[in-house]
Design a protein around this motif. Structure first.
Motif, PDB file in Angstrom:
ATOM      1  N   PRO A  34       3.975 -15.795  -5.793  1.00  0.00           N
ATOM      2  CA  PRO A  34       2.986 -14.718  -5.735  1.00  0.00           C
ATOM      3  C   PRO A  34       3.128 -13.771  -6.914  1.00  0.00           C
ATOM      4  O   PRO A  34       4.209 -13.658  -7.502  1.00  0.00           O
ATOM      5  N   ASP A  35       2.056 -13.091  -7.243  1.00  0.00           N
ATOM      6  CA  ASP A  35       2.090 -12.124  -8.335  1.00  0.00           C
ATOM      7  C   ASP A  35       2.686 -10.836  -7.780  1.00  0.00           C
ATOM      8  O   ASP A  35       1.987  -9.928  -7.348  1.00  0.00           O
ATOM      9  N   THR A  36       4.017 -10.766  -7.785  1.00  0.00           N
ATOM     10  CA  THR A  36       4.707  -9.681  -7.091  1.00  0.00           C
ATOM     11  C   THR A  36       4.641  -8.351  -7.822  1.00  0.00           C
ATOM     12  O   THR A  36       4.926  -7.309  -7.239  1.00  0.00           O
ATOM     13  N   ALA A  52       0.217  -4.070  -8.825  1.00  0.00           N
ATOM     14  CA  ALA A  52       0.030  -2.928  -7.920  1.00  0.00           C
ATOM     15  C   ALA A  52      -1.249  -3.148  -7.115  1.00  0.00           C
ATOM     16  O   ALA A  52      -2.195  -3.775  -7.591  1.00  0.00           O
ATOM     17  N   GLY A  53      -1.265  -2.628  -5.918  1.00  0.00           N
ATOM     18  CA  GLY A  53      -2.475  -2.705  -5.102  1.00  0.00           C
ATOM     19  C   GLY A  53      -2.644  -4.024  -4.382  1.00  0.00           C
ATOM     20  O   GLY A  53      -3.657  -4.245  -3.729  1.00  0.00           O
ATOM     21  N   THR A  54      -1.669  -4.912  -4.488  1.00  0.00           N
ATOM     22  CA  THR A  54      -1.764  -6.169  -3.748  1.00  0.00           C
ATOM     23  C   THR A  54      -0.722  -6.168  -2.626  1.00  0.00           C
ATOM     24  O   THR A  54       0.300  -5.471  -2.698  1.00  0.00           O
ATOM     25  N   LEU A  55      -0.988  -6.960  -1.621  1.00  0.00           N
ATOM     26  CA  LEU A  55      -0.030  -7.062  -0.524  1.00  0.00           C
ATOM     27  C   LEU A  55       1.290  -7.647  -1.019  1.00  0.00           C
ATOM     28  O   LEU A  55       2.367  -7.184  -0.629  1.00  0.00           O
ATOM     29  N   SER A  56       1.205  -8.637  -1.893  1.00  0.00           N
ATOM     30  CA  SER A  56       2.448  -9.227  -2.421  1.00  0.00           C
ATOM     31  C   SER A  56       3.282  -8.175  -3.156  1.00  0.00           C
ATOM     32  O   SER A  56       4.507  -8.153  -3.052  1.00  0.00           O
ATOM     33  N   THR A  71       7.001  -6.900  -2.098  1.00  0.00           N
ATOM     34  CA  THR A  71       8.121  -6.985  -3.046  1.00  0.00           C
ATOM     35  C   THR A  71       8.830  -5.644  -3.169  1.00  0.00           C
ATOM     36  O   THR A  71      10.056  -5.584  -3.255  1.00  0.00           O
ATOM     37  N   ARG A  72       8.040  -4.566  -3.185  1.00  0.00           N
ATOM     38  CA  ARG A  72       8.631  -3.239  -3.421  1.00  0.00           C
ATOM     39  C   ARG A  72       9.213  -2.611  -2.156  1.00  0.00           C
ATOM     40  O   ARG A  72       9.946  -1.642  -2.238  1.00  0.00           O
ATOM     41  N   GLU A 120       2.333   0.328   4.272  1.00  0.00           N
ATOM     42  CA  GLU A 120       1.390   1.387   3.883  1.00  0.00           C
ATOM     43  C   GLU A 120       2.138   2.478   3.118  1.00  0.00           C
ATOM     44  O   GLU A 120       1.621   3.013   2.132  1.00  0.00           O
ATOM     45  N   ALA A 121       3.367   2.791   3.569  1.00  0.00           N
ATOM     46  CA  ALA A 121       4.169   3.782   2.839  1.00  0.00           C
ATOM     47  C   ALA A 121       4.346   3.338   1.386  1.00  0.00           C
ATOM     48  O   ALA A 121       4.146   4.127   0.458  1.00  0.00           O
ATOM     49  N   VAL A 122       4.687   2.076   1.192  1.00  0.00           N
ATOM     50  CA  VAL A 122       4.857   1.561  -0.175  1.00  0.00           C
ATOM     51  C   VAL A 122       3.557   1.715  -0.960  1.00  0.00           C
ATOM     52  O   VAL A 122       3.549   2.163  -2.107  1.00  0.00           O
ATOM     53  N   SER A 123       2.458   1.367  -0.325  1.00  0.00           N
ATOM     54  CA  SER A 123       1.181   1.395  -1.047  1.00  0.00           C
ATOM     55  C   SER A 123       0.780   2.828  -1.394  1.00  0.00           C
ATOM     56  O   SER A 123      -0.012   3.054  -2.304  1.00  0.00           O
TER      57      SER A 123
END
Ligand SMILES: Cc1cc2nc3c(=O)[nH]c(=O)nc-3n(C[C@H](O)[C@H](O)[C@H](O)COP(=O)(O)O)c2cc1C
Length: 224
Positions: free
Chosen positions: A30-32, A35-39, A43-44, A179-182
């Motif tokens: 996955p494209d880890t 930004a802005g992706t679930l992957s 990852t983060r 969601e916190a990460v995002s």
């Protein structure tokens, strides 16, 4: 044949090779970093135990509560799956430093996307004590306590209810943490707390059972 083999073309829908014991299929990466992706969020995500002395906004807590238990479908279907669509979980916000909110306990009402005021006061010290002195509890500007209302689940699923409730807690918690990460925040789920003591910190109902304590805040190092 090599023991590592590229996957068959998905469009072909037919395996181009017959796997032998010991063969491996190389999976797509996955494209880890994106930004802005679930992957990227997956990852983060790390358990964050240190927070800056900085409030969360009402927008932040709204998004976190919605991620955990928000209504997203007709008939009250929510962000997290629920066995039998019974939704036995409730989320209590323990707001210590949330801009625009008087410190205190608030119950999240998913159907109307509102907070119902329950109890006034900064509960961090009591929460910290009930979580057996875990420092991160004292530092976080907001926490969410997931509790369960067991009666209907037990009526429907009997002895399986406990397992189903805990699984559902995991779904809701992971939503919250991602969601916190995002949002650029840090979070953690804590199960190490005294169930009786946490009742003195958070005034949830006597027929509700505390399950999982989720923290969120701006990640940081103390004193910096
Ligand atoms: C059900 C559950 C309960 C946990 N309870 C605590 C806890 O009480 N205190 C704590 O510091 N970490 C707790 N953790 C976090 C784990 O220590 C953490 O997930 C693990 O070290 C892996 O690190 P990571 O989350 O950064 O990937 C809990 C994790 C899970 C899944």
């Amino acid at each position: 044949m090599s023991s590592r083999t590229k996957p068959a073309s998905l469009s072909a829908n037919v395996p181009v090779w017959v796997p032998q014991p010991g063969n491996r299929v190389v999976l797509a990466v996955p494209d880890t970093g994106e930004a802005g992706t679930l992957s990227g969020a997956l990852t983060r995500r790390r358990s964050i135990r240190e927070y800056q002395d900085k409030p969360l906004s009402l927008e932040h807590v709204s998004r976190l509560l919605w991620a955990a238990q928000g209504v997203t479908g007709v008939g009250g279907l929510r962000t997290a799956p629920s066995a039998g669509a019974i939704y036995p979980l409730k989320a209590y916000l323990i707001a210590s430093q949330v801009s625009g909110l008087t410190p205190g306990i608030y119950r999240f009402e998913p159907d109307t996307n509102e907070l119902a005021f329950v109890q006034k006061g900064d509960r961090r010290r009591l929460l910290f004590q009930s979580a057996m002195g875990q420092e991160c509890v004292k530092m976080s500007p907001a926490a969410v306590l997931l509790v369960s209302w067991n009666k209907r689940m037990q009526g429907e699923f009997g002895d399986h209810a406990e397992k189903l409730i805990l699984i559902e807690c995991g779904h809701a918690a992971q939503n919250f943490l991602l969601e916190a990460v995002s949002l650029g925040l840090g979070g953690i789920g804590l199960a190490k707390f005294d169930a009786d003591a946490i009742r003195t910190a958070v005034a949830f109902r006597t027929d509700e059972e505390p399950r999982y304590l989720l923290l969120a805040g701006h990640p940081g190092i103390p004193g910096k």
